[in-house]
Design an enzyme around this catalytic site. Structure first.
Site, PDB file in Angstrom:
ATOM      1  N   SER A 401      46.629 -38.614 -84.318  1.00 39.04           N
ATOM      2  CA  SER A 401      45.756 -39.247 -85.304  1.00 39.04           C
ATOM      3  C   SER A 401      45.337 -40.660 -84.956  1.00 39.04           C
ATOM      4  O   SER A 401      44.393 -41.178 -85.542  1.00 39.04           O
ATOM      5  CB  SER A 401      46.445 -39.243 -86.673  1.00 39.04           C
ATOM      6  OG  SER A 401      47.674 -39.922 -86.585  1.00 39.04           O
ATOM      7  N   HIS A 429      44.171 -33.239 -88.464  1.00 40.67           N
ATOM      8  CA  HIS A 429      42.886 -33.742 -87.964  1.00 40.67           C
ATOM      9  C   HIS A 429      42.176 -32.718 -87.085  1.00 40.67           C
ATOM     10  O   HIS A 429      41.208 -33.059 -86.414  1.00 40.67           O
ATOM     11  CB  HIS A 429      43.099 -35.042 -87.189  1.00 40.67           C
ATOM     12  CG  HIS A 429      43.613 -36.160 -88.043  1.00 40.67           C
ATOM     13  ND1 HIS A 429      42.772 -36.972 -88.784  1.00 40.67           N
ATOM     14  CD2 HIS A 429      44.879 -36.566 -88.318  1.00 40.67           C
ATOM     15  CE1 HIS A 429      43.506 -37.854 -89.454  1.00 40.67           C
ATOM     16  NE2 HIS A 429      44.794 -37.633 -89.188  1.00 40.67           N
ATOM     17  N   LYS A 459      41.584 -33.808 -95.731  1.00 41.84           N
ATOM     18  CA  LYS A 459      40.709 -34.436 -94.741  1.00 41.84           C
ATOM     19  C   LYS A 459      39.389 -33.665 -94.690  1.00 41.84           C
ATOM     20  O   LYS A 459      38.587 -33.814 -95.591  1.00 41.84           O
ATOM     21  CB  LYS A 459      41.437 -34.565 -93.417  1.00 41.84           C
ATOM     22  CG  LYS A 459      42.755 -35.367 -93.592  1.00 41.84           C
ATOM     23  CD  LYS A 459      43.443 -35.668 -92.313  1.00 41.84           C
ATOM     24  CE  LYS A 459      44.882 -36.104 -92.541  1.00 41.84           C
ATOM     25  NZ  LYS A 459      45.057 -37.260 -93.425  1.00 41.84           N
TER      26      LYS A 459
END
Ligand code: WAQ
Ligand code: MG
Length: 606
Positions: A401, A429, A459
């Site tokens: 990340s 991610h 996210k």
């Protein structure tokens, strides 16, 4: 068929890094050289400045049958040494304590000490180097060589088999000099290869090999000549029996069976509207009015049709049997890792893993082994050294990340499979970002899934929560054992519905993922044009600045110019590795991206 001896030796500033040898057929010579060169250049001990690759035609090759293997499980170094003494005494070798004491002399030898079994005199002419057994290989080695490199166990059996075939050799004692590897063995013709699971204290580098000789002095030369020159292929080298270690899936079945037998199994039932609920925590009736809270744990009144729908959808999307949702990604990591491994287990974690993974490892009570960032050779080495644990788990971020780089999933899975370790990746991610349609690393590499694929709804999926996709057995296990799942209020149905809608949206518009990728490429070019070097394999673009104060200052200046870009500092990244972390979206316009790049260029140069 003509066979060649192929040897590799790598060193740095004259210090040994790694070495290997094979005896292979003519047509395998080139590929063997390539494999060994790669192994030499990517060794976890460091990059060599000298690699020697050698191909030779050996003399006549002798074929030997591998020594039979027995394993003696010992819990301490003292117990291990007592076992070695008992075994060797049974075949007429005494003075074992004195022989073992000679290991302090054996450490740092490239070869073995050759000792007279009765007088304990050293017989080899070169006391600095010792005697090296060489020109030997496993006759069926191809099947046992794994993607993760060499098989120390098979190599040791090949060596021990050759040594016991040498004239006048009556025994061998081996203790690894690797501080993490506590397993050793004693070998004789009668005992075979007797593996002793703990023969020295962890952390000790005192080890080596001692070959025991019983014969006339004038024959010592012939023994050394056999060890150092006679080419040998060993047949029937057994695969490591893992009797003590339960298959990882079986260990889950066993735990679940015990939970069910005690009538402690837990299920997520949808609260039935026809019944009067006397089980929720909605003491004043507000949750029913506001429709925001879920009123209880998933195992009491918190499960709705929305939760089940989303979990089914997530499993379908990732291509696994089942899925489970937690209130946040942090809870999912902490609750999954600490449920899977405990005291007596071991977990391997990448040095740059996210804090929620680190906290999960710490909370679990398992032994935690950190390996270098994406250093899968080091991981494989450390896994081979991990003996006597009930369960092994390896956990890694899919997309790191703070650096934007990605894990080599196919190789990661190979290594975990080779060592009966659960593989777990965190796709926080990666979901919606990696792979043609945003399904993550497995789609990107076209490979199988990790045993545990974790992701977040917060996210790319624009909602809130964390989830795990896995086979049904594992999900059932987590539902019954994950404390952050069991002991917290369920996320609300509205949040589940939002995530479900986002997932449908992503499935209908995979072009968003492509747009994100194109935007990221565009942004990297725009940065390059203003003289800023940055790379990424995801949508996270790190611009490393170094100094913490400077990173803050740059971020502040960008704010004044109208750009919100976070400055990332210790402990999120290492001290002195502060950086701007740019996160690209499919919805950024080219105009926004190029002006952001220009602003970064200006501020960094000012
Ligand atoms: N000939 C003679 N001695 C050798 C050789 C050789 N070809 N290779 C290594 N040695 C000596 C040397 O002093 C090393 O420092 C020492 O042995 C240890 O070598 O799970 O890993 O390669 O059943 O570190 C044994 C248990 C593992 C395997 C031993 O040895 C198992 C190990 P290492
Ligand atoms: Mg070693």
């Amino acid at each position: 068929m003509t066979r060649y001896s192929v040897k590799m030796r790598a060193s740095k500033a004259h210090a040994h890094i790694s070495g290997a040898e094979k005896i292979v057929t003519r047509d395998a010579v080139a590929s063997t050289l390539a494999t060994l060169a790669e192994r030499a250049l990517s060794h976890p001990k460091g990059t060599p400045d000298f690699v020697n690759l050698k191909v030779e035609l050996p003399g006549k090759i002798q074929t030997l049958k591998a020594l039979t293997v027995t394993t003696h499980v010992t819990k301490s170094a003292a117990e291990g040494r007592a076992k070695a003494t008992e075994l060797l005494r049974s075949v007429g070798i005494t003075r074992i304590d004195e022989i073992m004491a000679r290991f302090s002399e054996a450490t740092n030898l490239r070869g073995a000490m050759l000792l007279d079994a009765d007088t304990l005199e050293r017989l080899e002419p070169d006391h600095k180097r010792g005697v090296r057994a060489t020109y030997m290989d496993d006759a069926e080695s191809a099947a046992k060589e794994t993607a993760s490199g060499k098989n120390h166990y098979a190599e040791a059996i090949v060596l021990a088999t050759k040594v016991q075939a040498a004239p006048h050799i009556v025994g061998e004692i081996c203790v690894s000099d690797d501080p993490d590897y506590v397993t050793g063995y004693v070998a004789t013709k009668e005992l075979g290869y007797a593996r002793i699971t703990t023969i020295k204290e962890k952390g000790s580098i005192e080890g080596g090999r001692i070959f025991l000789y019983r014969g006339p002095r004038e024959d010592v030369g012939a023994t050394i000549d056999f060890l150092e020159h006679q080419a040998v292929l060993v047949e029937g080298v057994p695969l490591l029996e893992k009797a003590k270690e339960v298959d990882k899936w079986q260990s889950l079945e066993d735990d679940l069976a015990a939970i069910r037998a005690a009538k402690l199994d837990r299920h997520c039932e949808i609260a039935n509207a026809d019944r009067t609920i006397l089980a929720s925590n909605d003491y004043l009736g507000f949750a029913a009015e506001l429709l925001a809270g879920s009123t209880g744990s998933r195992l009491t009144t918190g499960t709705t049709a929305s939760h089940i729908r989303l979990e089914t959808h997530l499993a379908e999307f990732k291509g696994t049997e089942a899925a489970l949702v937690w209130g946040t990604g942090y809870m999912a990591n902490v609750g999954t890792i600490s449920a899977l491994v405990k005291k007596g287990d071991i977990v391997f974690s990448d040095r740059l893993n996210h804090a929620s993974i680190i906290d999960g490892c710490r909370l679990s009570g398992a032994e935690v082994v950190v390996y270098g960032h994406k250093n899968l050779n080091e991981l494989a080495l450390k896994l081979s050294a991990a003996n006597g644990y009930r369960r092994k788990l390896v956990v890694s971020d899919a997309v790191f990340s703070m650096d934007g780089d990605i894990l080599d999933l196919p190789r990661f899975l190979d290594i975990c499979r080779d060592h009966n370790a659960f593989s777990m990746i965190d796709e926080a991610h990666a979901t919606g970002v990696i792979g043609r349609t945003g399904r993550g690393l497995a789609e990107h590499f076209g490979c199988g899934h990790a045993d545990i694929t974790l992701g977040t709804l917060s996210k790319a999926l624009g909602s809130e929560g964390g989830f795990v996709c896995a086979r049904r057995l594992l999900i059932e296990y987590l539902r019954n054992t994950s404390r952050s799942f069991i002991f917290s209020t369920a996320p609300s149905a509205a949040v589940m519905d939002a995530a479900d809608a986002a997932l449908t949206w992503l499935e209908r518009e995979p072009e968003r993922v492509e747009r994100l990728r194109a935007n990221t490429r565009f942004f990297l070019h725009a940065l390059a044009e203003v003289g800023v070097q940055a790379t990424t394999e995801s949508a996270i673009v790190p611009i490393v600045i170094g100094d913490e104060a400077r990173a803050l200052e740059v971020s502040e200046k960008l704010k004044i110019r109208g750009f919100h870009i976070s400055a990332i500092r210790y402990p999120t990244v290492a001290k002195g590795a502060a950086r701007l972390r740019v996160a690209i979206s499919s919805e950024h316009t080219r105009e926004e991206l190029s002006s952001a790049a220009r602003a970064i260029g200006d501020v960094l140069c000012s």
